[in-house]
Write an enzyme that holds these catalytic residues in place. Structure first.
Site, PDB file in Angstrom:
ATOM      1  N   LYS A  52      56.692  55.955  31.774  1.00 52.06           N
ATOM      2  CA  LYS A  52      57.148  57.143  31.902  1.00 52.06           C
ATOM      3  C   LYS A  52      57.135  57.615  33.520  1.00 52.06           C
ATOM      4  O   LYS A  52      57.715  58.309  33.776  1.00 52.06           O
ATOM      5  CB  LYS A  52      56.524  58.363  31.295  1.00 52.06           C
ATOM      6  CG  LYS A  52      56.647  57.970  29.558  1.00 52.06           C
ATOM      7  CD  LYS A  52      55.830  59.186  28.911  1.00 52.06           C
ATOM      8  CE  LYS A  52      55.818  59.114  27.621  1.00 52.06           C
ATOM      9  NZ  LYS A  52      55.021  60.117  26.896  1.00 52.06           N
ATOM     10  N   GLY A  53      56.034  56.749  34.145  1.00 57.66           N
ATOM     11  CA  GLY A  53      55.623  57.136  35.396  1.00 57.66           C
ATOM     12  C   GLY A  53      56.735  57.369  36.403  1.00 57.66           C
ATOM     13  O   GLY A  53      56.443  57.970  37.392  1.00 57.66           O
ATOM     14  N   GLU A 107      59.320  51.249  39.965  1.00 56.32           N
ATOM     15  CA  GLU A 107      57.814  51.378  39.257  1.00 56.32           C
ATOM     16  C   GLU A 107      57.283  52.581  39.938  1.00 56.32           C
ATOM     17  O   GLU A 107      57.351  53.030  41.047  1.00 56.32           O
ATOM     18  CB  GLU A 107      57.013  50.034  39.832  1.00 56.32           C
ATOM     19  CG  GLU A 107      57.020  49.024  38.502  1.00 56.32           C
ATOM     20  CD  GLU A 107      55.759  49.485  37.445  1.00 56.32           C
ATOM     21  OE1 GLU A 107      55.351  50.937  37.256  1.00 56.32           O
ATOM     22  OE2 GLU A 107      55.356  48.562  36.762  1.00 56.32           O
ATOM     23  N   ASP A 108      56.263  52.868  39.170  1.00 58.03           N
ATOM     24  CA  ASP A 108      55.568  54.231  39.884  1.00 58.03           C
ATOM     25  C   ASP A 108      54.355  53.572  40.923  1.00 58.03           C
ATOM     26  O   ASP A 108      54.226  54.457  41.955  1.00 58.03           O
ATOM     27  CB  ASP A 108      54.856  55.053  38.857  1.00 58.03           C
ATOM     28  CG  ASP A 108      53.988  54.471  37.623  1.00 58.03           C
ATOM     29  OD1 ASP A 108      54.079  53.170  37.959  1.00 58.03           O
ATOM     30  OD2 ASP A 108      53.500  55.198  36.899  1.00 58.03           O
ATOM     31  N   ASP A 111      49.006  48.361  41.098  1.00 55.35           N
ATOM     32  CA  ASP A 111      47.736  48.536  41.195  1.00 55.35           C
ATOM     33  C   ASP A 111      47.092  46.947  41.236  1.00 55.35           C
ATOM     34  O   ASP A 111      47.024  46.145  42.372  1.00 55.35           O
ATOM     35  CB  ASP A 111      46.771  49.166  40.264  1.00 55.35           C
ATOM     36  CG  ASP A 111      45.327  49.106  40.415  1.00 55.35           C
ATOM     37  OD1 ASP A 111      44.762  48.557  41.484  1.00 55.35           O
ATOM     38  OD2 ASP A 111      44.408  49.831  39.571  1.00 55.35           O
ATOM     39  N   LYS A 139      48.549  50.473  45.677  1.00 51.68           N
ATOM     40  CA  LYS A 139      47.156  50.597  45.835  1.00 51.68           C
ATOM     41  C   LYS A 139      46.790  49.765  46.882  1.00 51.68           C
ATOM     42  O   LYS A 139      47.088  48.367  46.559  1.00 51.68           O
ATOM     43  CB  LYS A 139      46.406  50.677  44.437  1.00 51.68           C
ATOM     44  CG  LYS A 139      46.325  51.961  44.180  1.00 51.68           C
ATOM     45  CD  LYS A 139      45.001  52.271  42.862  1.00 51.68           C
ATOM     46  CE  LYS A 139      45.436  53.257  42.216  1.00 51.68           C
ATOM     47  NZ  LYS A 139      44.423  53.328  41.104  1.00 51.68           N
ATOM     48  N   PHE A 160      42.003  57.538  41.835  1.00 47.42           N
ATOM     49  CA  PHE A 160      43.188  57.797  40.688  1.00 47.42           C
ATOM     50  C   PHE A 160      44.020  58.914  41.190  1.00 47.42           C
ATOM     51  O   PHE A 160      43.496  59.732  41.499  1.00 47.42           O
ATOM     52  CB  PHE A 160      42.294  58.132  39.421  1.00 47.42           C
ATOM     53  CG  PHE A 160      43.179  57.974  38.295  1.00 47.42           C
ATOM     54  CD1 PHE A 160      43.632  56.681  37.471  1.00 47.42           C
ATOM     55  CD2 PHE A 160      43.727  59.064  37.661  1.00 47.42           C
ATOM     56  CE1 PHE A 160      44.511  56.772  36.416  1.00 47.42           C
ATOM     57  CE2 PHE A 160      44.874  59.001  36.663  1.00 47.42           C
ATOM     58  CZ  PHE A 160      45.068  57.947  36.018  1.00 47.42           C
ATOM     59  N   VAL A 161      45.100  58.484  40.973  1.00 42.34           N
ATOM     60  CA  VAL A 161      46.373  59.333  41.711  1.00 42.34           C
ATOM     61  C   VAL A 161      47.108  59.869  40.354  1.00 42.34           C
ATOM     62  O   VAL A 161      47.353  59.391  39.299  1.00 42.34           O
ATOM     63  CB  VAL A 161      47.242  58.742  42.679  1.00 42.34           C
ATOM     64  CG1 VAL A 161      46.409  58.625  44.069  1.00 42.34           C
ATOM     65  CG2 VAL A 161      47.799  57.598  42.136  1.00 42.34           C
ATOM     66  N   ASP A 167      50.579  60.321  35.414  1.00 46.09           N
ATOM     67  CA  ASP A 167      49.725  61.326  34.477  1.00 46.09           C
ATOM     68  C   ASP A 167      48.455  60.882  34.360  1.00 46.09           C
ATOM     69  O   ASP A 167      47.901  59.793  35.019  1.00 46.09           O
ATOM     70  CB  ASP A 167      50.364  61.302  33.138  1.00 46.09           C
ATOM     71  CG  ASP A 167      49.938  59.899  32.301  1.00 46.09           C
ATOM     72  OD1 ASP A 167      49.877  58.771  32.903  1.00 46.09           O
ATOM     73  OD2 ASP A 167      49.575  60.152  31.178  1.00 46.09           O
ATOM     74  N   ARG A 173      52.158  65.213  35.276  1.00 45.11           N
ATOM     75  CA  ARG A 173      53.263  64.613  35.712  1.00 45.11           C
ATOM     76  C   ARG A 173      54.232  65.376  36.255  1.00 45.11           C
ATOM     77  O   ARG A 173      55.105  64.933  37.357  1.00 45.11           O
ATOM     78  CB  ARG A 173      54.116  63.968  34.473  1.00 45.11           C
ATOM     79  CG  ARG A 173      53.521  62.661  33.819  1.00 45.11           C
ATOM     80  CD  ARG A 173      54.548  61.905  32.708  1.00 45.11           C
ATOM     81  NE  ARG A 173      53.917  61.452  31.803  1.00 45.11           N
ATOM     82  CZ  ARG A 173      53.425  60.009  31.768  1.00 45.11           C
ATOM     83  NH1 ARG A 173      53.715  59.390  33.156  1.00 45.11           N
ATOM     84  NH2 ARG A 173      52.738  59.310  30.890  1.00 45.11           N
TER      85      ARG A 173
END
Ligand code: 5GP
Length: 182
Positions: A52-53, A107-108, A111, A139, A160-161, A167, A173
């Site tokens: 969903k990101g 992509e969101d 990492d 990242k 952590f973002v 989310d 979100r």
């Protein structure tokens, strides 16, 4: 509310530092879209969002790209809370055939690159004519993943973002900026 880069706000009981404001994101996406238009000049794109990101990033990005394009989505999950399970599950696949098409995967955040590697091999098997990747965030700790991503809006530290599509346990979100937990 005027939410500025570097300011700290409390949402859902967590303090969140703004890393990239709505204005930062808007101007960066316009520059990114120009690069994409140049690279795909005269072509038609299939833009595939990873749910969903990526939903807000994709919605804003495609509206900046002046090229003929279609949109599709697939969904994977690999995170529980703040930690990767390392196990990438495809929850649903895209619907249109991409054989011989120019595909841009959206992509969101990348990492470890584990999710992206999984998705690239999945999409390559569908034999697109070309396959590139745009990610809102990358990242700094991304190790081997950097070479997999063609367009990066922002690099982020190893924190952590959340926000702008990303989310934590289903929350955050809808924040209009990218922030990091303090
Ligand atoms: P990777 O497989 O590259 O380690 O992680 C990619 C996926 O993990 C992303 O698509 C995203 O769903 C999730 N992820 C990784 N880091 C973060 C983070 O800092 N915040 C959030 N919300 N999700 C993350």
């Amino acid at each position: 509310m005027n939410i500025k880069t570097g300011s700290v706000h409390s949402f859902h009981g967590r303090d969140v530092e703004v890393l990239f404001s709505r204005d930062d994101i808007t101007s960066r996406l316009q520059a990114l879209a120009k690069d994409i238009e140049k690279d795909y000049h005269g072509k038609e794109l299939v833009v595939v969002g990873v749910l969903k990101g990526s939903f807000l990033f994709m919605a804003d990005l495609v509206r900046c790209i002046s090229l003929p394009l279609t949109c599709d989505f697939l969904r994977v999950s690999s995170y529980e809370g703040e930690h990767s399970t390392g196990d990438v599950r495809m929850e649903f696949d895209m619907t249109q055939p991409i054989h011989g098409k120019d595909v841009l995967l959206v992509e969101d955040i990348v990492d470890t690159g584990n999710t992206l590697r999984h998705l690239l091999s999945h999409l390559k098997a569908k034999q697109p004519s070309s396959l590139r990747v745009a990610s809102l965030l990358f990242k700094e700790t991304g190790r081997n993943g950097r070479s997999l991503v063609d367009y990066i809006a922002f690099e982020v530290p190893n924190r952590f973002v959340v926000g702008y599509g990303l989310d934590y346990e289903g929350q955050f979100r809808s924040l209009p900026f990218v922030g990091a937990f303090i």
